[in-house]
Design a protein around this motif. Structure first.
Motif, PDB file in Angstrom:
ATOM      1  N   GLU A  14      30.347  56.120  43.534  1.00  0.00           N
ATOM      2  CA  GLU A  14      29.277  55.753  44.448  1.00  0.00           C
ATOM      3  C   GLU A  14      29.682  54.562  45.317  1.00  0.00           C
ATOM      4  OE1 GLU A  14      24.467  54.795  44.407  1.00  0.00           O
ATOM      5  OE2 GLU A  14      25.530  55.137  42.516  1.00  0.00           O
ATOM      6  N   LEU A  15      30.380  53.604  44.712  1.00  0.00           N
ATOM      7  CA  LEU A  15      30.822  52.428  45.471  1.00  0.00           C
ATOM      8  C   LEU A  15      31.723  52.829  46.635  1.00  0.00           C
ATOM      9  CD1 LEU A  15      31.598  49.934  42.567  1.00  0.00           C
ATOM     10  CD2 LEU A  15      29.845  49.624  44.324  1.00  0.00           C
ATOM     11  N   GLU A  16      32.620  53.760  46.384  1.00  0.00           N
ATOM     12  CA  GLU A  16      33.582  54.152  47.416  1.00  0.00           C
ATOM     13  C   GLU A  16      32.912  54.824  48.611  1.00  0.00           C
ATOM     14  OE1 GLU A  16      36.390  56.442  45.206  1.00  0.00           O
ATOM     15  OE2 GLU A  16      37.631  54.688  44.706  1.00  0.00           O
ATOM     16  N   GLN A  17      31.710  55.336  48.424  1.00  0.00           N
ATOM     17  CA  GLN A  17      30.970  55.939  49.534  1.00  0.00           C
ATOM     18  C   GLN A  17      30.339  54.874  50.439  1.00  0.00           C
ATOM     19  OE1 GLN A  17      31.059  59.329  49.910  1.00  0.00           O
ATOM     20  NE2 GLN A  17      32.419  59.211  48.132  1.00  0.00           N
ATOM     21  N   ILE A  18      30.131  53.690  49.886  1.00  0.00           N
ATOM     22  CA  ILE A  18      29.359  52.654  50.591  1.00  0.00           C
ATOM     23  C   ILE A  18      30.215  51.456  50.983  1.00  0.00           C
ATOM     24  CG2 ILE A  18      27.351  51.114  50.412  1.00  0.00           C
ATOM     25  CD1 ILE A  18      26.296  53.017  48.215  1.00  0.00           C
ATOM     26  N   PHE A  19      31.191  51.125  50.139  1.00  0.00           N
ATOM     27  CA  PHE A  19      31.949  49.885  50.291  1.00  0.00           C
ATOM     28  C   PHE A  19      33.453  50.142  50.392  1.00  0.00           C
ATOM     29  CE2 PHE A  19      28.201  48.814  47.727  1.00  0.00           C
ATOM     30  CZ  PHE A  19      27.682  47.734  48.424  1.00  0.00           C
ATOM     31  N   ALA A  20      34.138  49.230  51.064  1.00  0.00           N
ATOM     32  CA  ALA A  20      35.586  49.107  50.910  1.00  0.00           C
ATOM     33  C   ALA A  20      35.818  48.173  49.726  1.00  0.00           C
ATOM     34  CB  ALA A  20      36.205  48.538  52.171  1.00  0.00           C
ATOM     35  N   ILE A  21      36.626  48.591  48.770  1.00  0.00           N
ATOM     36  CA  ILE A  21      36.873  47.823  47.542  1.00  0.00           C
ATOM     37  C   ILE A  21      38.271  47.222  47.616  1.00  0.00           C
ATOM     38  CG2 ILE A  21      37.001  47.917  45.018  1.00  0.00           C
ATOM     39  CD1 ILE A  21      35.321  50.515  45.175  1.00  0.00           C
ATOM     40  N   SER A  22      38.385  45.939  47.382  1.00  0.00           N
ATOM     41  CA  SER A  22      39.699  45.294  47.394  1.00  0.00           C
ATOM     42  C   SER A  22      39.824  44.335  46.219  1.00  0.00           C
ATOM     43  CB  SER A  22      39.945  44.554  48.710  1.00  0.00           C
ATOM     44  OG  SER A  22      38.942  43.587  48.943  1.00  0.00           O
ATOM     45  N   ARG A  23      41.057  44.178  45.753  1.00  0.00           N
ATOM     46  CA  ARG A  23      41.325  43.236  44.673  1.00  0.00           C
ATOM     47  C   ARG A  23      41.261  41.808  45.198  1.00  0.00           C
ATOM     48  NH1 ARG A  23      41.912  41.759  41.010  1.00  0.00           N
ATOM     49  NH2 ARG A  23      43.903  41.808  39.944  1.00  0.00           N
ATOM     50  N   GLN A  24      40.940  40.905  44.284  1.00  0.00           N
ATOM     51  CA  GLN A  24      40.803  39.484  44.602  1.00  0.00           C
ATOM     52  C   GLN A  24      41.598  38.708  43.549  1.00  0.00           C
ATOM     53  OE1 GLN A  24      36.721  38.169  44.433  1.00  0.00           O
ATOM     54  NE2 GLN A  24      36.975  36.784  46.167  1.00  0.00           N
ATOM     55  N   GLU A  25      42.920  38.917  43.556  1.00  0.00           N
ATOM     56  CA  GLU A  25      43.767  38.433  42.468  1.00  0.00           C
ATOM     57  C   GLU A  25      43.717  36.926  42.295  1.00  0.00           C
ATOM     58  OE1 GLU A  25      47.716  40.005  42.358  1.00  0.00           O
ATOM     59  OE2 GLU A  25      47.085  41.965  43.096  1.00  0.00           O
ATOM     60  N   GLU A  26      43.494  36.213  43.394  1.00  0.00           N
ATOM     61  CA  GLU A  26      43.471  34.749  43.286  1.00  0.00           C
ATOM     62  C   GLU A  26      42.292  34.250  42.462  1.00  0.00           C
ATOM     63  OE1 GLU A  26      41.494  35.645  47.338  1.00  0.00           O
ATOM     64  OE2 GLU A  26      42.962  36.522  45.960  1.00  0.00           O
ATOM     65  N   TYR A  27      41.315  35.132  42.196  1.00  0.00           N
ATOM     66  CA  TYR A  27      40.168  34.758  41.371  1.00  0.00           C
ATOM     67  C   TYR A  27      40.133  35.502  40.039  1.00  0.00           C
ATOM     68  CZ  TYR A  27      38.291  32.010  45.208  1.00  0.00           C
ATOM     69  OH  TYR A  27      38.116  31.060  46.182  1.00  0.00           O
ATOM     70  N   ASP A  28      41.248  36.109  39.649  1.00  0.00           N
ATOM     71  CA  ASP A  28      41.349  36.675  38.302  1.00  0.00           C
ATOM     72  C   ASP A  28      41.359  35.544  37.278  1.00  0.00           C
ATOM     73  OD1 ASP A  28      41.596  39.127  39.519  1.00  0.00           O
ATOM     74  OD2 ASP A  28      43.700  39.431  38.982  1.00  0.00           O
ATOM     75  N   ASP A  29      40.631  35.723  36.199  1.00  0.00           N
ATOM     76  CA  ASP A  29      40.566  34.696  35.151  1.00  0.00           C
ATOM     77  C   ASP A  29      41.635  34.911  34.085  1.00  0.00           C
ATOM     78  OD1 ASP A  29      38.436  33.362  36.265  1.00  0.00           O
ATOM     79  OD2 ASP A  29      36.925  34.272  34.979  1.00  0.00           O
ATOM     80  N   TYR A  30      42.157  33.801  33.573  1.00  0.00           N
ATOM     81  CA  TYR A  30      43.100  33.810  32.450  1.00  0.00           C
ATOM     82  C   TYR A  30      42.320  33.465  31.181  1.00  0.00           C
ATOM     83  CZ  TYR A  30      46.896  33.600  35.921  1.00  0.00           C
ATOM     84  OH  TYR A  30      47.762  33.859  36.961  1.00  0.00           O
ATOM     85  N   VAL A  31      42.391  34.344  30.185  1.00  0.00           N
ATOM     86  CA  VAL A  31      41.605  34.162  28.966  1.00  0.00           C
ATOM     87  C   VAL A  31      42.536  34.103  27.757  1.00  0.00           C
ATOM     88  CG1 VAL A  31      39.709  35.048  27.557  1.00  0.00           C
ATOM     89  CG2 VAL A  31      39.693  35.428  30.041  1.00  0.00           C
TER      90      VAL A  31
END
Length: 297
Positions: A106-123
């Protein structure tokens, strides 16, 4: 629906709502939202129909703005689109991989989805950071041993308390003065303001931390806050760079402090900075939490 600028009197409501709807990405930590408010971005919010909506609006350019993924009851992509159109936003930042996977078609029908690697969390596992066992942590233990050898009779560990926040601010100022590049200077100025906000928000937010004094002067601190029932965020960590092994020592002491309170420590993201990435990877995260951007088509 209308967003309101986040003020001091609003923080308890936001904190309580997120506590009731705990999140995994560190940028949804109530402390992070509250402390950094007014630094580069102003925070706006509303709570309606059991949903918390948060927006970040750049202070110097109000056209640069984005929503965070609404917190609370699950929200369908079509409903998210309606909210964005109603409020006049094109982007949603800090979207969890879980939400993407659950709603991808459903998201792909409405939005362009992109990664945001600079905000990936380290756990990390709290138990690993508090013990540093095994060969992979041998370099960290060696540095700590060097610190203990040189300063064993000179240092004192104190828990973070409202009484020593002024010392924390002073040490931050000293680090601030050592920064030469304008970009780094501006980032640290913002961080300094966020640290000063700890004193203002003490009692509203749940902080834990350790302070390392050497010859009765604060030389290092680590400050964290509750993210969710099983995780603490390490929000701030500073040490005198001239004292070898001090960073590694304060990091371990913070993990010891919270090891009975949480399974994980989230050390936030690397902001796309290679040195931060190497430092965070050197502690061997047990996993990373991926962040995404949604852009209305």
């Amino acid at each position: 629906m209308k967003l309101k600028k986040l003020e001091y009197d609003d923080i308890k409501n936001v904190v309580d709502f997120i506590k009731s709807n705990p999140q995994k990405l560190s940028l949804y930590n109530p402390a992070t939202i509250s402390l950094w408010n007014g630094c580069i971005y102003d925070v706006y919010f509303t709570i309606e129909d059991n949903i918390l909506i948060i927006a970040e609006v750049e202070i110097e350019n109000s056209n640069n703005k984005r929503l965070m993924l609404p917190v609370g009851k699950k929200i369908a992509p079509e409903k998210l689109k309606d909210i964005m159109n109603l409020l006049g936003y094109k982007y949603v930042y800090y979207v969890s991989e879980e939400y993407i996977n659950e709603n991808r078609n459903e998201l792909e029908q409405i939005f362009a989805i992109s990664r945001q690697e600079e905000y990936d969390d380290y756990v990390y596992l709290t138990s690993e950071l508090s013990e540093l066992k095994g060969s992979k942590y041998s370099p960290k233990r060696n540095l700590i041993n060097q610190f203990l050898k040189n300063y064993s009779d000179l240092f004192e560990i104190k828990p973070l308390a409202v009484e020593n926040i002024d010392d924390v601010i002073e040490l931050t100022n000293n680090v601030y003065k050592q920064i030469s590049t304008e970009k780094a200077f501006n980032i640290l100025a913002c961080e300094k303001k966020a640290i000063e906000n700890i004193k203002k928000l003490w009692g509203l937010l749940e902080f834990k931390g350790v302070c390392i004094y050497i010859n009765k002067q604060l030389k290092s601190f680590a400050i964290g806050s509750r993210l969710n029932p099983e995780t603490y965020t390490l929000n701030f960590e500073k040490a005198d760079k001239n004292i070898k092994g001090l960073y590694q020592f304060v990091d371990r002491e913070f993990a010891k402090l919270v090891r009975n309170d949480c399974l994980y420590i989230n050390k936030e993201s690397d902001l796309g900075k290679e040195l931060l990435k190497k430092a965070k990877e050197s502690y061997h995260p047990v996993f990373r939490l991926n962040s995404y951007i949604l852009e209305l088509k």
